[in-house]
Enzyme design. Structure first.
Site, PDB file in Angstrom:
ATOM      1  N   CYS A  18     -18.765  53.298 -38.674  1.00  0.00           N
ATOM      2  CA  CYS A  18     -19.315  52.697 -39.900  1.00  0.00           C
ATOM      3  C   CYS A  18     -18.295  52.001 -40.790  1.00  0.00           C
ATOM      4  CB  CYS A  18     -20.175  53.663 -40.696  1.00  0.00           C
ATOM      5  SG  CYS A  18     -19.991  55.398 -40.367  1.00  0.00           S
TER       6      CYS A  18
ATOM      7  N   ARG B  56     -14.072  62.728 -31.144  1.00  0.00           N
ATOM      8  CA  ARG B  56     -14.211  63.874 -32.051  1.00  0.00           C
ATOM      9  C   ARG B  56     -13.567  65.093 -31.395  1.00  0.00           C
ATOM     10  NH1 ARG B  56     -20.317  62.408 -34.139  1.00  0.00           N
ATOM     11  NH2 ARG B  56     -19.734  60.299 -34.786  1.00  0.00           N
TER      12      ARG B  56
ATOM     13  N   GLN C  95     -21.018  55.327 -28.624  1.00  0.00           N
ATOM     14  CA  GLN C  95     -22.297  55.351 -29.333  1.00  0.00           C
ATOM     15  C   GLN C  95     -23.058  54.041 -29.145  1.00  0.00           C
ATOM     16  OE1 GLN C  95     -20.682  56.248 -33.327  1.00  0.00           O
ATOM     17  NE2 GLN C  95     -21.993  58.043 -33.271  1.00  0.00           N
TER      18      GLN C  95
ATOM     19  N   ASP D 249     -24.366  52.240 -31.229  1.00  0.00           N
ATOM     20  CA  ASP D 249     -24.315  52.247 -32.688  1.00  0.00           C
ATOM     21  C   ASP D 249     -24.753  50.914 -33.280  1.00  0.00           C
ATOM     22  OD1 ASP D 249     -23.894  53.563 -35.005  1.00  0.00           O
ATOM     23  OD2 ASP D 249     -21.717  53.584 -34.905  1.00  0.00           O
TER      24      ASP D 249
ATOM     25  N   HIS E  66     -25.289  49.177 -37.546  1.00  0.00           N
ATOM     26  CA  HIS E  66     -25.413  49.347 -38.989  1.00  0.00           C
ATOM     27  C   HIS E  66     -26.152  48.156 -39.552  1.00  0.00           C
ATOM     28  CE1 HIS E  66     -22.171  52.160 -38.035  1.00  0.00           C
ATOM     29  NE2 HIS E  66     -22.738  52.871 -38.970  1.00  0.00           N
TER      30      HIS E  66
ATOM     31  N   LYS F 268     -33.442  60.821 -43.012  1.00  0.00           N
ATOM     32  CA  LYS F 268     -33.164  60.380 -41.652  1.00  0.00           C
ATOM     33  C   LYS F 268     -34.323  60.644 -40.718  1.00  0.00           C
ATOM     34  CE  LYS F 268     -31.123  64.749 -40.198  1.00  0.00           C
ATOM     35  NZ  LYS F 268     -30.127  65.381 -39.358  1.00  0.00           N
TER      36      LYS F 268
ATOM     37  N   HIS G  98     -27.694  53.544 -40.797  1.00  0.00           N
ATOM     38  CA  HIS G  98     -26.925  53.913 -39.597  1.00  0.00           C
ATOM     39  C   HIS G  98     -27.948  54.145 -38.485  1.00  0.00           C
ATOM     40  CE1 HIS G  98     -23.320  55.339 -41.951  1.00  0.00           C
ATOM     41  NE2 HIS G  98     -24.256  55.530 -42.860  1.00  0.00           N
TER      42      HIS G  98
END
Lengths: 621, 621
Positions: free
Chosen positions: B297, B326, B344, B346, B348, B431, B477
Site C-alpha cells: 500500500c 512477513r 498478493q 493486490d 488499491h 471490510k 485495499h
C-alpha cells in the site's frame, strides 16, 4: 586518422587554453575572483573559481561573450619558466594577481607548494592590445601544454555552473565550477550542441516522468524505481515478448524468492566475494540471517539439484525475470541505468559439454532475434577470454578451450562479428558481452552470457551420463540485456519516447470532440480492444451504431474524455507520443469513420472507415 | 440439530472414553507404561504415554485390535470420587497402577498435586470379565465426563504416533503421543477415513512435489517457495487471466520494489504497529535503513501522491502482483498456505465518496467472475462492521455509515448472500472477507476487501473537487484471494492436481510410441502450439506429412521422448494428470491421426484426426 589519445591531441590543448581564456574573462568581469584549477576534460574544460559574489547563468553568457572578444585579439600564449620557487612566488603575487590584491593568489600559492622540489615551475602568459589600446593580459601557473595563440578559441560555449570543493575535499571551501566546451571549427561545435540537445530531449529520466513511465520517491529511497501504469505496461509488453521467444526455444520459466538464508550465499561463495554489493543483512540474533538476493543463480542451482538428472534431461534451461538488489553507492545511481533494485532477463542453462556449442549458439541467436524486434540494429559483441599467462582461473584447460572455441564458433556460425578481449574472462569461465549503439551513436554496455565451471563444482551438481556414471554439467549464465530497467532506459532514449507501435503503452488515443461523442469513442475502443469495457467513463452518452471491423489482437487504447478543447486535447496527447490519435465527432459517429493522425512526419491521414484504420495498424503488429 | 458446542456433545464424551480405552489396551500390551494425559480433541483423541520401549506403527495396530476386543466386553464406566487427597493418592498407587509398579503413577501423582484444594478429585473406573473369566480393569484420574459403557467404542481408528513433551515444556521428558479417532457409527468412521484419504491425495504439499509445481530448499530457508517450471506456468496462467480481467475493469498495472527506506513505513505507521511481522531491518549505521516490504500500500500511495489529481481523474485503480514478506514463526509455516514470502493479487483504489458504492461493487463483481472461472462454486462472504460501543475507530461516523452501507448494498445488488460480523472491522474501516469451501467442504479463508480512511489521512492524500477545493479520497485495499501461493494451494487441493484444461501447466502430452515417431509428435506439437519449435529433441527423425488443422490459442504441450515402453510412458504421464494424452505411432503418422486418452473417467477416446481433436479441445478454452 591515427588513434592518437585525446590527451595528446590538439583539441585537448585547445580546451586547456580555453579554460585559461575563461579565467581571463572572469578576472576582467569579476575582479577579486580567486582562481583555483582549470583543466581540460572529456567533452570540454572547467575552471574552479572562488567568486567574490555568487554568479548566475546570465553571468555565464557575459563571460562567454568576453571570451570571444578576447579570442579575437589573437594573443600569443607563451610559456615562462620561473627561475626558482621564490621567483615563481613573485610571479604569482605580482603578475598573476593582475593588481587585484594578493589574496586572490590564495589557491595558486597552495598549488605552488605542492609542486615537488626540482620540478620545473612554468606559467603560461597571454597578452595583447585591444582596439582601445589597452593592454589585456592573463598569466597562470600551469604545466601546459597550450596552443600558440588565442585566435582558434572562438568556437566556445559555456555550459553550466556547479559547486566543487577545493581539492575535492568536503572539508574545504566550496568553489564555483564553470563548465565549458570548445571545438576547432564552428561546425563541430554546432554538431556537438545539437547532439546535446538531442540527448537532452531523449533523456530517459525526463521522458520517464513526462510520459508517466516511472518515478522515484524520497520515502522509498534512491535507486528504487516505481513503475507507473504506462511504464508497467511497457515493461510487461517487453517481458511477454521475451517470454514467448524463450518458451519457443525450450526455456522453462521459474519463480524464486527475493531473499534467502545466508547459508545459500555461503554455499555459492557470494558472501565471501560479493558482500560489498549486498544490502545489509537481515540478522535475527536468535534465529537465522536472511539476505536480499543480489543474484538469481543459486536459486536455480537449488532447483537443478532438487532431483536426479539424466543426460537425457539436459539441457535444463531455467528462465526468470528475477528482481535482484545491489547496494550501489547512492552517488553512483543514475536514472534507470544504475539502480539498486532491478529485474534481470535472467536464465541459467545446465548443459553437457557436448551441448555447449549448440546451447551457446541458441542463446546468441535468441539475443539477435530480440535485438531485431526491439529495432536495435547496431551493436558490438565482445568475447572475453582467458589470459594465458595468469593462473587465477578455475576449471580444466580443456574445458576452457572447449568453451572459448564454442563461443567464437557460435558467433561465426551466426555470422556475427566479434572482438576478442584477452584476459577479460571471469575467473570461472569465458563470456560474451553485448554493447549496443543507440540512435545518437552512444554505446550502452548491456548484459552478458557467461560460461561457469565454478558453481557446478561448488554445489556438486551432477547428471547421470550414458555410461551410468555421474558427470558435472556446465552452467551458462545468461542475461543478455542485463535488466529490464536498463533495456527500457535505452529504448526510451533510442526512440525519444516514441516507441514502436507494438510496444507503445498506449497505441491509439481516441479524442472525442465533445462529450456527446464519448459513446462513439467507447464503441471504437471496444472494437480495438476486442472486448467490451466494463467501466464507463463519465460524460454524456449517446446512441451509436456499432462500427464495423474487427481485430484479433488487443490494441491498447485511451479515451481523452477531459473537458478540454480539441486543440488542447491534440496537444496533450501529442506530447504523450502515442502512435495514432483518432479524432471523432458527429459525422464520424454517423458514418463509422475516424479522423486519423499518425505520430511524427506522417501527420494527418484524414478521415477513414474504422475497418480501414484497423487494416492499416494490423501491418504494424 | 441444535448448534450444541462440540465440547458438550455425546461424541466428545465418546472420544474421551476412547482415550481411556486406548490407555487400558496400552497397559495390557505394554506393562510398565507410564500414563500422562489423554483428552478428546477436535477430530478424535490422544494419550501421552511414557512407554518402557519405543513403539511402532505395528504396535498401533495391535493396540487398536485390543481396544475393539475390550469395547465388546461392554464394561460399565463409573465415576468414583476420592474422599480426600490422601484417598486419591492411594487409588492412584493401588488401583491405577494395576500392579505394574508404583513408578508407573509418576505423572498421575503430579497431576493430582496440580488439582486445587477443595476441588473434587474424581476417577473413572471401567471393569468387566472376558470370556476366559479374567477380570479386565482400568481406572484413571479424570474430570470426565464419559459415556456409560465401553460398548459404543467399537468404531475407533488409531491414526499416528508423535512426540510430545510432558506439560508441553521442551525441558521435560519427551513422551509418545498416540492419536486416534472414534465415531458413533461405522458409517461416520468410514466417511471420515475416506475424507482423510481424499485430503491426503489432495495435499498440495505432496502434489506440489509430485507434479513438479514448487519446492522448498533448506538453503533458501523455510516458508520461501521456489516455483518449478510447471508451477511457474500455472501461476503465470492464473496471473494472466487475472490481469486481463483487471484491465477490462479499468485497473492500471504498476510495479514497485520489494524494499523501501524505513521512512516510508514510518509514514504509513507500519513500523509502529506491524514491526513484529516484518523481517529484521537492513541497517547501515552510517546510511539509511531499508525494510523488506510486508505490504504494497505505501508504494501505491506514493504513486497517487506524485501528481496533482482532479475529481475527474478518480477512481485511480493500481493493481500489482506484489511480492511481500512477513516474518512468520517457522513453526507456523504450512506448505503454500502460510509462507514467509508471497505474491498478493493486490490493488488499491483511490475513490471519491460518491464512487464508493460503484467501486466496491466492481471489486465484488470481479471477485465473483474470477471465482467462477476458477471453478470455485461455494463460498461465504463476511462483512466486518464497527462495534458501535467501541471508540477505537478512526474516521467520521458518516463515512463509516456510508462505507458499511456501500459494502452491504454492493452484495445485495449483486445478489450475494453475506453475513455481518459486528466488531470485525479494522480500526480504519469496514471490510469484506471471502471464505471458500472446497471439494471436501473445508473452508479456506482467502483475502479481503478493505475500506480505509486512515492512510489517506496519514499521507494527506488529496484531489481537487468540482468545487476547486482539496478533498480526501477513500482508499480501498483489495486482495480478494490473498496470495497466489494460497490460491494455488487451494486449487491444487480442490482439483487434486487435475487442473481444468485452461490452467493446466501442460495441457496435452504427446507420447510417440517409438523414437521414429518423435518427428510426427513434433509436427503435432507445432500445430497445437501455433509456432514451430526452435529446439529439436533427441531421437530419430522421420519424414512426415504436416497434419491438417489449426488453432488460434497456444496449447501447452509436452513430448515424452524418453526410451520407456509405451505402457510406462502412459503410467508416468497419467500420474502427471495431464488433461489429454495423444499416443502416436506408424499409422497415425501416415493418416494424420492421434490416439486420444482423456484424463479421468472419460479415458480412451480412440483414434481421431488431429483436426477433430483440436475441435474438441477448443470447447474447453
Amino acid at each position: 586518422m591515427s588513434a592518437q589519445p585525446y590527451e595528446e591531441s590538439h583539441l585537448y590543448k585547445l580546451r586547456h587554453s580555453a579554460a585559461h581564456l575563461m579565467a581571463q574573462a572572469v578576472t576582467e568581469l569579476h575582479p577579486g575572483s580567486k582562481l583555483a584549477i582549470g583543466p581540460p576534460i572529456e567533452n570540454g574544460f572547467y575552471y574552479d573559481i572562488d567568486f567574490p559574489e555568487p554568479i548566475t547563468d546570465r553571468d555565464l553568457g557575459k563571460i562567454e561573450q568576453r571570451m570571444k572578444e578576447l579570442a579575437k585579439l589573437d594573443m600569443p600564449i607563451e610559456m615562462v619558466e620561473a627561475k626558482d620557487r621564490e621567483d615563481a612566488k613573485r610571479i604569482i603575487l605580482e603578475d598573476c594577481t593582475l593588481g587585484q590584491g594578493e589574496e586572490t593568489a590564495l589557491y595558486k600559492l597552495e598549488l605552488l607548494d605542492a609542486i615537488p622540489d626540482g620540478d620545473p615551475i612554468t606559467f603560461y602568459d597571454q597578452k595583447g592590445t585591444d582596439k582601445q589600446g589597452n593592454e589585456r593580459r592573463f598569466i597562470d601557473l600551469c604545466r601546459g601544454p597550450h596552443i600558440e595563440s588565442t585566435k582558434p578559441l572562438r568556437y566556445v560555449k559555456l555550459m553550466s555552473i556547479a559547486g566543487a570543493y577545493w581539492r575535492g575535499d568536503v572539508k574545504n571551501k566550496q568553489l564555483t565550477r564553470l563548465y565549458g566546451t570548445a571545438f576547432e571549427t564552428k561546425e563541430e561545435l554546432k554538431e556537438y550542441l545539437h547532439f546535446l540537445e538531442e540527448a537532452k530531449k531523449r533523456d530517459h529520466r525526463l521522458l520517464g516522468r513526462e510520459l508517466n513511465l516511472f518515478m522515484f520517491s524520497a520515502k522509498v529511497g534512491p535507486g528504487l524505481p516505481l513503475w507507473l501504469p504506462k511504464g508497467a505496461v511497457l515493461r510487461e509488453t517487453i517481458c511477454d515478448f521475451l517470454k514467448d521467444e524463450q518458451v519457443r526455444r525450450g526455456y522453462d520459466p521459474v519463480v524464486t524468492p527475493n531473499i534467502a538464508s545466508k547459508r545459500l550465499y555461503e554455499a555459492s561463495g557470494h558472501i565471501q566475494n560479493y558482500a560489498d554489493k549486498m544490502f545489509p543483512f537481515m540478522e535475527d540474533a536468535e534465529k537465522e540471517t536472511f539476505i536480499l538476493k543480489p543474484m538469481n543463480c543459486p536459486f536455480h542451482i537449488e532447483m537443478y539439484a532438487s532431483t536426479l538428472r539424466s543426460y537425457r534431461d539436459l539441457p535444463v534451461r531455467y528462465a526468470e525475470f528475477g528482481t535482484v538488489y545491489r547496494y550501489e553507492q547512492s552517488g553512483e545511481l543514475a536514472g534507470m541505468l544504475r539502480v539498486r533494485g532491478f529485474t534481470q532477463d535472467d536464465a541459467h542453462l545446465f548443459v553437457r559439454p557436448d551441448q555447449l556449442l549448440e546451447e551457446f549458439k541458441g542463446v546468441v541467436e535468441l539475443t539477435m532475434a530480440v535485438l531485431k524486434k526491439l529495432g536495435l540494429k547496431e551493436y558490438r559483441v565482445r568475447v572475453g577470454t582467458r589470459d594465458p599467462s595468469s593462473d587465477k582461473y578455475v576449471g580444466h584447460d580443456d574445458n576452457w578451450e572447449l568453451s572459448e572455441k564454442a563461443i567464437c564458433q557460435a558467433c561465426e556460425e551466426l555470422g556475427i562479428d566479434y572482438e576478442i578481449s584477452v584476459g577479460d574472462a571471469a575467473f570461472y569461465g569465458p563470456k560474451l558481452d553485448l554493447v549496443i549503439k543507440d540512435a545518437l551513436r552512444r554505446e550502452w554496455q548491456m548484459g552478458t552470457v557467461q560460461v561457469d565451471y565454478n558453481l557446478p563444482e561448488r554445489f556438486e551438481l551432477e547428471y547421470i551420463g550414458e555410461d551410468s556414471k555421474p558427470h558435472r554439467p556446465i552452467l551458462i549464465h545468461r542475461a543478455p540485456f542485463g535488466s529490464l530497467e536498463r533495456m527500457i532506459g535505452l529504448l526510451t532514449e533510442e526512440y525519444a519516447g516514441a516507441f514502436p507501435f507494438w510496444m507503445s503503452p498506449v497505441q491509439v488515443g481516441i479524442l472525442p470532440i465533445a462529450d456527446r461523442h464519448v459513446g462513439y469513442a467507447m464503441a471504437i475502443a471496444e472494437v480495438l480492444q476486442g472486448y467490451p469495457s466494463l467501466v464507463e467513463p463519465e460524460g454524456e452518452q449517446t446512441e451509436f451504431k456499432a462500427p464495423e471491423g474487427s481485430i484479433d489482437e488487443t490494441i491498447r487504447v485511451s479515451i481523452d474524455a477531459s473537458r478540454e478543447t480539441l486543440g488542447k486535447k491534440i496537444r496533450n496527447n501529442t506530447k504523450q507520443k502515442l502512435p495514432y490519435l483518432l479524432i471523432v465527432g458527429d459525422r464520424d459517429a454517423e458514418e463509422g469513420t475516424v479522423g486519423v493522425r499518425a505520430r511524427g512526419e506522417d501527420g494527418d491521414l484524414g478521415s477513414m472507415k474504422l475497418a480501414e484504420f484497423i487494416k492499416m495498424i494490423k501491418k504494424e503488429l
